[in-house]
Design an enzyme around this catalytic site. Structure first.
Site, PDB file in Angstrom:
ATOM      1  N   THR A  18     -73.355  81.753 -39.506  1.00  0.00           N
ATOM      2  CA  THR A  18     -74.853  81.515 -39.745  1.00  0.00           C
ATOM      3  C   THR A  18     -75.590  80.322 -39.522  1.00  0.00           C
ATOM      4  O   THR A  18     -76.840  80.095 -39.429  1.00  0.00           O
ATOM      5  CB  THR A  18     -74.855  81.664 -41.411  1.00  0.00           C
ATOM      6  OG1 THR A  18     -74.124  82.825 -41.846  1.00  0.00           O
ATOM      7  CG2 THR A  18     -76.364  81.907 -41.890  1.00  0.00           C
ATOM      8  N   ARG A  22     -68.434  76.297 -37.477  1.00  0.00           N
ATOM      9  CA  ARG A  22     -67.668  75.914 -38.733  1.00  0.00           C
ATOM     10  C   ARG A  22     -66.060  76.161 -38.571  1.00  0.00           C
ATOM     11  O   ARG A  22     -65.952  77.464 -38.377  1.00  0.00           O
ATOM     12  CB  ARG A  22     -68.255  76.280 -39.917  1.00  0.00           C
ATOM     13  CG  ARG A  22     -69.685  75.644 -40.395  1.00  0.00           C
ATOM     14  CD  ARG A  22     -69.979  75.705 -41.887  1.00  0.00           C
ATOM     15  NE  ARG A  22     -71.435  75.463 -41.862  1.00  0.00           N
ATOM     16  CZ  ARG A  22     -72.384  75.636 -42.481  1.00  0.00           C
ATOM     17  NH1 ARG A  22     -71.895  76.391 -43.493  1.00  0.00           N
ATOM     18  NH2 ARG A  22     -73.495  75.026 -42.782  1.00  0.00           N
ATOM     19  N   SER A 113     -71.765  71.913 -44.558  1.00  0.00           N
ATOM     20  CA  SER A 113     -72.333  72.023 -45.762  1.00  0.00           C
ATOM     21  C   SER A 113     -71.557  71.933 -47.017  1.00  0.00           C
ATOM     22  O   SER A 113     -71.222  70.900 -47.433  1.00  0.00           O
ATOM     23  CB  SER A 113     -72.973  73.362 -45.476  1.00  0.00           C
ATOM     24  OG  SER A 113     -74.072  73.720 -46.615  1.00  0.00           O
ATOM     25  N   HIS A 114     -71.736  73.092 -47.718  1.00  0.00           N
ATOM     26  CA  HIS A 114     -71.003  73.221 -49.070  1.00  0.00           C
ATOM     27  C   HIS A 114     -69.546  73.244 -49.023  1.00  0.00           C
ATOM     28  O   HIS A 114     -68.960  73.272 -50.098  1.00  0.00           O
ATOM     29  CB  HIS A 114     -71.726  74.324 -50.012  1.00  0.00           C
ATOM     30  CG  HIS A 114     -71.705  75.748 -49.116  1.00  0.00           C
ATOM     31  ND1 HIS A 114     -72.086  75.700 -47.862  1.00  0.00           N
ATOM     32  CD2 HIS A 114     -70.768  76.814 -49.292  1.00  0.00           C
ATOM     33  CE1 HIS A 114     -71.992  77.043 -47.507  1.00  0.00           C
ATOM     34  NE2 HIS A 114     -71.152  77.503 -48.191  1.00  0.00           N
ATOM     35  N   LYS A 126     -73.686  71.637 -35.739  1.00  0.00           N
ATOM     36  CA  LYS A 126     -74.728  72.343 -35.206  1.00  0.00           C
ATOM     37  C   LYS A 126     -75.864  71.741 -34.790  1.00  0.00           C
ATOM     38  O   LYS A 126     -75.969  70.450 -34.593  1.00  0.00           O
ATOM     39  CB  LYS A 126     -75.408  73.389 -36.611  1.00  0.00           C
ATOM     40  CG  LYS A 126     -76.248  72.501 -37.468  1.00  0.00           C
ATOM     41  CD  LYS A 126     -76.913  73.483 -38.501  1.00  0.00           C
ATOM     42  CE  LYS A 126     -77.793  72.613 -39.565  1.00  0.00           C
ATOM     43  NZ  LYS A 126     -78.464  73.550 -40.277  1.00  0.00           N
ATOM     44  N   ASP A 277     -75.944  69.666 -52.234  1.00  0.00           N
ATOM     45  CA  ASP A 277     -74.508  70.080 -51.656  1.00  0.00           C
ATOM     46  C   ASP A 277     -74.284  69.017 -50.615  1.00  0.00           C
ATOM     47  O   ASP A 277     -74.876  67.906 -50.634  1.00  0.00           O
ATOM     48  CB  ASP A 277     -74.621  71.473 -50.937  1.00  0.00           C
ATOM     49  CG  ASP A 277     -75.494  71.271 -49.525  1.00  0.00           C
ATOM     50  OD1 ASP A 277     -76.413  70.550 -49.810  1.00  0.00           O
ATOM     51  OD2 ASP A 277     -75.227  72.182 -48.766  1.00  0.00           O
ATOM     52  N   ASP A 279     -74.403  68.438 -47.424  1.00  0.00           N
ATOM     53  CA  ASP A 279     -75.348  67.998 -46.686  1.00  0.00           C
ATOM     54  C   ASP A 279     -76.745  67.822 -47.053  1.00  0.00           C
ATOM     55  O   ASP A 279     -77.705  67.525 -46.263  1.00  0.00           O
ATOM     56  CB  ASP A 279     -75.282  68.526 -45.225  1.00  0.00           C
ATOM     57  CG  ASP A 279     -75.599  70.082 -45.366  1.00  0.00           C
ATOM     58  OD1 ASP A 279     -75.368  70.605 -46.536  1.00  0.00           O
ATOM     59  OD2 ASP A 279     -76.237  70.546 -44.316  1.00  0.00           O
ATOM     60  N   ASP A 281     -78.914  70.110 -48.173  1.00  0.00           N
ATOM     61  CA  ASP A 281     -79.974  71.221 -47.925  1.00  0.00           C
ATOM     62  C   ASP A 281     -80.184  71.981 -48.928  1.00  0.00           C
ATOM     63  O   ASP A 281     -81.067  72.762 -49.360  1.00  0.00           O
ATOM     64  CB  ASP A 281     -80.082  71.659 -46.598  1.00  0.00           C
ATOM     65  CG  ASP A 281     -78.645  72.239 -46.252  1.00  0.00           C
ATOM     66  OD1 ASP A 281     -77.821  72.470 -47.399  1.00  0.00           O
ATOM     67  OD2 ASP A 281     -78.490  73.063 -45.145  1.00  0.00           O
ATOM     68  N   ARG A 282     -78.876  72.205 -49.840  1.00  0.00           N
ATOM     69  CA  ARG A 282     -78.831  73.096 -50.917  1.00  0.00           C
ATOM     70  C   ARG A 282     -79.469  72.516 -52.264  1.00  0.00           C
ATOM     71  O   ARG A 282     -79.263  71.124 -52.402  1.00  0.00           O
ATOM     72  CB  ARG A 282     -77.854  73.688 -51.168  1.00  0.00           C
ATOM     73  CG  ARG A 282     -77.152  74.662 -50.054  1.00  0.00           C
ATOM     74  CD  ARG A 282     -76.093  75.352 -50.219  1.00  0.00           C
ATOM     75  NE  ARG A 282     -75.612  76.213 -49.201  1.00  0.00           N
ATOM     76  CZ  ARG A 282     -74.900  77.339 -49.080  1.00  0.00           C
ATOM     77  NH1 ARG A 282     -74.376  77.669 -50.348  1.00  0.00           N
ATOM     78  NH2 ARG A 282     -74.965  78.207 -48.448  1.00  0.00           N
ATOM     79  N   THR A 344     -80.514  86.396 -43.223  1.00  0.00           N
ATOM     80  CA  THR A 344     -79.955  85.108 -43.922  1.00  0.00           C
ATOM     81  C   THR A 344     -79.660  84.429 -43.012  1.00  0.00           C
ATOM     82  O   THR A 344     -79.111  84.495 -41.847  1.00  0.00           O
ATOM     83  CB  THR A 344     -78.382  85.685 -44.627  1.00  0.00           C
ATOM     84  OG1 THR A 344     -78.896  86.599 -45.510  1.00  0.00           O
ATOM     85  CG2 THR A 344     -77.737  84.178 -44.902  1.00  0.00           C
ATOM     86  N   GLU A 363     -84.063  80.853 -50.030  1.00  0.00           N
ATOM     87  CA  GLU A 363     -82.743  81.819 -50.097  1.00  0.00           C
ATOM     88  C   GLU A 363     -82.088  81.954 -51.424  1.00  0.00           C
ATOM     89  O   GLU A 363     -81.751  80.743 -51.997  1.00  0.00           O
ATOM     90  CB  GLU A 363     -81.819  81.502 -48.896  1.00  0.00           C
ATOM     91  CG  GLU A 363     -82.445  81.398 -47.562  1.00  0.00           C
ATOM     92  CD  GLU A 363     -81.498  81.190 -46.607  1.00  0.00           C
ATOM     93  OE1 GLU A 363     -80.994  82.144 -45.773  1.00  0.00           O
ATOM     94  OE2 GLU A 363     -81.039  80.015 -46.123  1.00  0.00           O
ATOM     95  N   GLU A 364     -81.086  83.100 -51.606  1.00  0.00           N
ATOM     96  CA  GLU A 364     -80.565  83.305 -52.823  1.00  0.00           C
ATOM     97  C   GLU A 364     -79.522  81.994 -52.831  1.00  0.00           C
ATOM     98  O   GLU A 364     -78.763  81.583 -53.677  1.00  0.00           O
ATOM     99  CB  GLU A 364     -80.095  84.489 -53.149  1.00  0.00           C
ATOM    100  CG  GLU A 364     -79.214  84.873 -51.896  1.00  0.00           C
ATOM    101  CD  GLU A 364     -77.847  84.617 -51.302  1.00  0.00           C
ATOM    102  OE1 GLU A 364     -77.082  83.975 -52.113  1.00  0.00           O
ATOM    103  OE2 GLU A 364     -77.855  84.269 -50.042  1.00  0.00           O
ATOM    104  N   LYS A 376     -83.742  73.693 -45.122  1.00  0.00           N
ATOM    105  CA  LYS A 376     -84.002  73.670 -46.560  1.00  0.00           C
ATOM    106  C   LYS A 376     -83.849  72.334 -47.064  1.00  0.00           C
ATOM    107  O   LYS A 376     -83.248  71.651 -46.269  1.00  0.00           O
ATOM    108  CB  LYS A 376     -83.121  74.669 -47.143  1.00  0.00           C
ATOM    109  CG  LYS A 376     -81.574  74.686 -46.834  1.00  0.00           C
ATOM    110  CD  LYS A 376     -81.104  75.931 -47.244  1.00  0.00           C
ATOM    111  CE  LYS A 376     -79.532  75.956 -47.051  1.00  0.00           C
ATOM    112  NZ  LYS A 376     -78.798  76.144 -45.785  1.00  0.00           N
ATOM    113  N   ARG A 496     -69.963  89.251 -49.747  1.00  0.00           N
ATOM    114  CA  ARG A 496     -70.874  88.898 -50.749  1.00  0.00           C
ATOM    115  C   ARG A 496     -71.788  90.118 -51.360  1.00  0.00           C
ATOM    116  O   ARG A 496     -71.927  91.078 -50.360  1.00  0.00           O
ATOM    117  CB  ARG A 496     -71.984  87.919 -50.335  1.00  0.00           C
ATOM    118  CG  ARG A 496     -71.471  86.712 -49.620  1.00  0.00           C
ATOM    119  CD  ARG A 496     -72.506  85.660 -49.775  1.00  0.00           C
ATOM    120  NE  ARG A 496     -72.114  84.331 -48.856  1.00  0.00           N
ATOM    121  CZ  ARG A 496     -71.365  83.569 -49.226  1.00  0.00           C
ATOM    122  NH1 ARG A 496     -70.560  83.662 -50.470  1.00  0.00           N
ATOM    123  NH2 ARG A 496     -71.034  82.336 -48.425  1.00  0.00           N
TER     124      ARG A 496
END
Ligand code: G16
Length: 543
Positions: A18, A22, A113-114, A126, A277, A279, A281-282, A344, A363-364, A376, A496
């Site tokens: 996504t 990773r 990320s997370h 990325k 998170d 990095d 972005d969340r 997504t 985004e959720e 984000k 998910r």
């Protein structure tokens, strides 16, 4: 210093998920793995000669080593300049901003990320493009093609560069500009939000905790919240970025940010809590005893963004990922704004923002942001909330109540089944896929299916098509369940299950999500045969 060519072989399955590639950290550390992928990126974008890049990461284990490799390879591939955050640190939104600010040709962002960090945990890389956003699918497809024919990469023979002090260095013929990671980003935030109003809020005794989760936002949050906005010292907790994030998952949700949740539901809860998170972005937003789902946060921001100076003129439009709740759709409808639904992945918002069709996206998965960058942005969301709270003088809980009174409440929850056997997970998805046409009219847990399909998307700007983006089941009462396999995991498959139901009865707004959604949850179980197919009788993570 001389550049030389290193012979290599294609490494199987260097396919981006996504958001970039990773993998387990040890995979990235294996001979040629990182180098092959970096060369594939450079080849895919037509080479690095005379180009300028931004490089930085979230500080996780191997961040420092990987950056030195990327610098040497950029130099060997004749790049003109690389801008790198001090000590190799840059949050993802700050990197996106720096690419745009410096009109760079792109950027390398090192993060998973997370996901947890460490030699036995996860790493990621990325490439972001000149617009500051994640590479589009056309580019990631080209990168993948390059990995499959990789035979050689270029490397400069050189010592490591000391990234500890801002300033100009040289690596062969390439300039390396080491910058403070926070300064430019903080200056951008000041153009968007009413810093005086937020200072007033804190001066009047408003209290807050920001949990940086030992990840990259610590220095950003300390500078913005404590130094510039006068939040009390100690507002930012877990502020020092650590290579293993202190052993935790730097994932800002009630499960992994449970320490903050405990504070926010305890007797001495501050007025406002937030987290970001790995990095940066969340984001997670929580009031005293009031957790705000990412989908609701997006809707509240859509309804109130004009209170922030950077958005005074209103929003061109909004966009959400398909599994994100439809709470924002109702705000858009009421305000007569276009509302887009995309697959997504933040990369799908890029064209809409570049074309001026949307200002706000969310985004959720705890991502919210605007066209100020092309990622984000966790701290941006936190500052937006502070600006809204300062302007409305409401608590988080009362703001949510009045929002639901106006628009109704979208009860929402996501169930994650992690590290499921890949064959079982794909089998589960295939089985639903095969029944999509026959599901309408059938009853599950007292609910009647009204529609069922697999989400596909045609980009309204460039016409590109993306298929297979999640299985959607709609029920006749407006409830919805979506099944999708994660594209960011590094172990087996993560299923998910996204569950949603609109409630318009104010007497029910206080229900617990698990209660309000009980029938939808049961219906999802029955439709997907989750337990028999995965062997799991409950999700690993519920958010
Ligand atoms: C990445 C993307 C997000 C996306 C998320 C979904 O987030 O940047 O746009 O919503 O993945 O992940 P999954 O495929 O696991 O559901 P991040 O924060 O991991 O970069």
């Amino acid at each position: 210093m001389t550049a030389h060519t290193v012979a290599t072989q294609p490494i199987p399955d260097q396919k981006a998920g996504t958001s970039g590639l990773r993998r387990k950290t040890r995979d990235f550390m294996a001979p040629h793995f990182l180098e092959n992928y970096v060369q594939a990126i450079l080849n895919a974008i037509g080479g690095a000669a005379d180009k300028r890049f931004v490089v930085g990461g979230d500080g996780r284990f191997f961040n420092d080593r990987a950056i030195q490799v990327i610098l040497r390879m950029a130099a060997a591939n004749s790049a003109a300049e690389v801008i790198v955050g001090r000590n190799g640190l840059l949050s993802t939104p700050a990197a996106s901003h720096l690419i745009r600010l410096n009109k760079a040709d792109g950027g390398f962002i090192l993060s998973a990320s997370h996901n947890p960090g460490g030699i036995d945990e996860d790493f990621g890389l990325k490439f972001n493009m000149a617009n500051g956003g994640p590479a589009t699918e056309a580019v990631t497809d080209q990168i993948l093609a390059e990995t499959k024919s990789m035979r050689a990469y270029k490397m400069l023979d050189a010592q490591d560069i000391d990234l500890g002090q801002p300033g100009e260095r040289r690596l062969g013929d390439m300039a390396v500009r080491i910058i403070d990671p926070v300064t430019d980003y903080a200056a951008l935030m000041e153009t968007l939000f009413n810093f005086d109003a937020i200072r007033g809020l804190f001066s009047d005794g408003f209290t807050m905790r920001f949990d940086a989760m030992h990840a990259v936002t610590g220095p950003y949050a300390q500078e913005l919240l404590e130094n510039q906005l006068w939040a009390a010292p100690g507002t930012v907790i877990n502020a020092t970025p650590l290579p293993d994030f202190g052993g935790g998952h730097p994932d800002p949700n009630p499960i992994w940010a449970h320490a903050l949740m405990d504070i926010m539901t305890g007797p001495d809860a501050p007025d406002f809590g937030a987290a970001s998170d790995g990095d940066g972005d969340r984001n997670m937003i929580v009031g005293r005893g009031a957790y705000v789902t990412p989908s609701d946060s997006l809707a509240v921001i859509a309804a109130n963004a004009q209170l922030a100076p950077g958005y005074r003129g209103g929003l061109a439009g909004v966009a959400r990922s398909m599994p994100t709740s439809t709470a924002v759709d109702r705000v858009a409808q009421a305000k007569n704004m276009p509302c887009f639904e995309v697959p997504t992945g933040w990369k799908f918002f890029g064209n809409l923002m570049d074309a001026g069709k949307v200002t706000l996206c969310g985004e959720e998965s705890a991502g919210t942001g605007s066209d100020h960058v092309r990622e984000k942005d966790g701290l941006w969301a936190v500052l937006m909330w502070l600006n809204i709270l300062a302007a409305t003088k409401q608590s988080v809980a009362s703001l949510m109540q009045s929002h639901w009174q106006t628009y109704g409440r979208n009860f929402y929850t996501r169930h994650d089944y992690e590290a499921v056997d890949s064959t079982a997970a794909n089998g589960l998805m295939d089985a639903i896929r095969q029944r999509l046409n026959s599901l309408p009219g059938q009853h599950f847990a007292g609910l009647t299916v009204s529609e069922a399909d697999e989400f596909g998307y045609t980009d309204p700007v460039d016409g590109s098509e993306t298929t297979g983006q999640g299985l959607r089941i709609l029920f006749s009462d407006g409830a919805r369940v979506v099944f999708r396999l994660s594209g960011t995991g590094t172990e087996g498959a993560t299923l998910r299950v996204y569950l949603e139901k609109l409630e318009n009865d104010p007497d029910r707004f206080g229900d617990a999500p698990a209660t309000a959604l009980a029938d939808v949850i049961r219906a999802a179980q029955e439709i997907a045969e989750i337990t028999p197919r995965t062997g799991r009788d409950k999700p690993d993570v519920t958010t």
